[in-house]
Motif scaffolding. Structure first.
Motif, PDB file in Angstrom:
ATOM      1  N   GLU A  68      -4.875   2.376  -1.022  1.00 41.36           N
ATOM      2  CA  GLU A  68      -4.286   1.643  -0.113  1.00 41.36           C
ATOM      3  C   GLU A  68      -2.583   2.663  -0.241  1.00 41.36           C
ATOM      4  OE1 GLU A  68      -1.727  -1.380   1.734  1.00 41.36           O
ATOM      5  OE2 GLU A  68      -4.065  -0.994   0.876  1.00 41.36           O
ATOM      6  N   SER A  69      -2.665   3.320  -1.245  1.00 42.17           N
ATOM      7  CA  SER A  69      -1.530   4.457  -1.400  1.00 42.17           C
ATOM      8  C   SER A  69      -1.369   5.035  -0.100  1.00 42.17           C
ATOM      9  CB  SER A  69      -0.773   4.717  -2.349  1.00 42.17           C
ATOM     10  OG  SER A  69      -0.264   6.006  -2.337  1.00 42.17           O
ATOM     11  N   ARG A  70      -1.998   5.728   0.522  1.00 36.90           N
ATOM     12  CA  ARG A  70      -1.977   6.523   1.626  1.00 36.90           C
ATOM     13  C   ARG A  70      -2.084   5.379   2.425  1.00 36.90           C
ATOM     14  NH1 ARG A  70      -7.055  10.252   2.029  1.00 36.90           N
ATOM     15  NH2 ARG A  70      -7.328  11.595  -0.368  1.00 36.90           N
ATOM     16  N   ARG A  71      -2.664   4.218   3.100  1.00 39.33           N
ATOM     17  CA  ARG A  71      -2.254   3.619   4.122  1.00 39.33           C
ATOM     18  C   ARG A  71      -0.674   2.864   4.111  1.00 39.33           C
ATOM     19  NH1 ARG A  71      -7.005   0.812   1.914  1.00 39.33           N
ATOM     20  NH2 ARG A  71      -8.299   1.634   3.002  1.00 39.33           N
ATOM     21  N   ARG A  72      -0.175   3.261   3.365  1.00 37.00           N
ATOM     22  CA  ARG A  72       1.419   2.840   3.125  1.00 37.00           C
ATOM     23  C   ARG A  72       2.180   3.921   3.392  1.00 37.00           C
ATOM     24  NH1 ARG A  72       0.192  -0.243  -2.046  1.00 37.00           N
ATOM     25  NH2 ARG A  72       0.906   1.275  -3.111  1.00 37.00           N
ATOM     26  N   PRO A 128       4.093   7.250   4.651  1.00 32.13           N
ATOM     27  CA  PRO A 128       3.468   7.998   6.281  1.00 32.13           C
ATOM     28  C   PRO A 128       3.776   9.154   5.965  1.00 32.13           C
ATOM     29  CG  PRO A 128       6.215   7.106   5.965  1.00 32.13           C
ATOM     30  CD  PRO A 128       5.232   6.167   4.657  1.00 32.13           C
ATOM     31  N   LEU A 129       4.220   9.436   4.780  1.00 33.64           N
ATOM     32  CA  LEU A 129       3.404  11.343   4.207  1.00 33.64           C
ATOM     33  C   LEU A 129       2.043  11.680   4.307  1.00 33.64           C
ATOM     34  CD1 LEU A 129       6.996  12.244   2.517  1.00 33.64           C
ATOM     35  CD2 LEU A 129       6.399  12.069   5.255  1.00 33.64           C
ATOM     36  N   LYS A 130       1.203  10.215   4.353  1.00 30.63           N
ATOM     37  CA  LYS A 130       0.164  10.812   3.920  1.00 30.63           C
ATOM     38  C   LYS A 130      -1.067  10.551   4.541  1.00 30.63           C
ATOM     39  CE  LYS A 130       0.518  10.230  -1.328  1.00 30.63           C
ATOM     40  NZ  LYS A 130       0.151   9.876  -2.280  1.00 30.63           N
TER      41      LYS A 130
END
Length: 277
Positions: free
Chosen positions: A178-182, A184-186
């Motif tokens: 979920e952190s990746r989805r939020r 933009p750098l990931k």
């Protein structure tokens, strides 16, 4: 001709001292200090590797979002780019799909003086491919039967091989994805396979357990890294690796300070719940 199944080893090389220490998580300051010290040890080893024409192959597997990219980044950060290579192969071409399975990996194996890290490896055929239907049952069984023989050939040729599996639980994987989805750098880390990771959690667990049981051998054991805390996992993996390597000027006291987050696979570890189900 009937295939001979390689039997899992009952013993593996002993872990460095300190494997039963408390799992203390490093604060930011102490983490940076410990990381720098371990990176200096890695540079010491690479000087030895180059001087003695050694070849080192490090395989990192694990759950999606378990921290393989970050761990590799810290390992290679201060190593010589000329003698260090990170291999992360994409989808095989039509020609590669029709070749001997290991053929696409062989050109990337280390030559003398090289340290090569595989960010995922031929073990895709023991995890992603059977779970997602990218190989058939015969190809899957053929891989499990032959990979111990292939790895024994590598070791007999003089390559040092270490296999690490980074393990996280289902809730932690959900949080990281979920952190990746939020973030933009990931965004580059997201893939269609990642989107299926949670839905196929149990399938991946079963495939992983079969992989361990069939490919954990005396000559090429699996080591599990408890990666719930990324920083602690990175430090302990480095300590564990360096603890099994010989080189001039080795700081043995530094390498004894591991917190037991890295351990050799065993049936007992599974039964004890040390590996996420």
């Amino acid at each position: 001709m009937a295939r001979t199944r390689s039997r899992p080893a009952q013993e593996v090389p002993a872990d460095p001292p300190g494997a039963e220490a408390a799992e203390a998580l490093p604060a930011a300051g102490s983490y940076a200090k410990a990381l720098r010290a371990l990176q200096i040890e890695l540079v010491k080893y690479q000087k030895h590797l180059i001087a003695h024409d050694e070849r080192l192959l490090l395989i990192l597997e694990g759950r999606d979002a378990a921290g393989k990219d970050g761990t590799i980044k810290r390992i290679v950060e201060h190593l010589s780019p000329r003698e260090t290579r990170v291999v992360a192969l994409g989808k095989p071409s039509d020609r590669e799909s029709g070749a001997w399975y290991f053929q696409r990996y062989v050109p990337h194996l280390p030559s003398a003086q090289e340290f090569v890290l595989f960010n995922r490896s031929w073990y895709n055929r023991a995890g992603v491919e059977p779970v997602m239907g990218f190989c058939d049952a015969a190809q899957y069984e053929e891989f499990l039967d032959t990979v111990p023989v292939f790895e024994q050939m590598l070791l007999r040729s003089g390559i040092r091989l270490f296999k690490y599996y980074l393990d996280i639980d289902r809730d932690e994987q959900r949080r990281r994805l979920e952190s990746r989805r939020r973030d933009p750098l990931k965004q580059w880390k997201l893939s269609p396979i990642d989107a299926q990771a949670q839905a196929h959690w149990k399938d991946y667990s079963r495939a992983r357990d079969t992989m361990f049981a069939r490919t954990h051998t005396l000559h090429a054991p699996w080591y599990v890294v408890r990666a719930q805390d990324k920083r602690a996992a990175r430090l302990d993996l480095m300590r564990h690796l360096l603890g099994h390597l010989e080189y001039h000027g080795k700081d043995h006291a530094l390498l004894r300070a591991d917190s037991g987050l890295v351990f050799a696979y065993s049936d007992e570890a599974v039964r004890a719940g040390r590996i996420a189900a």
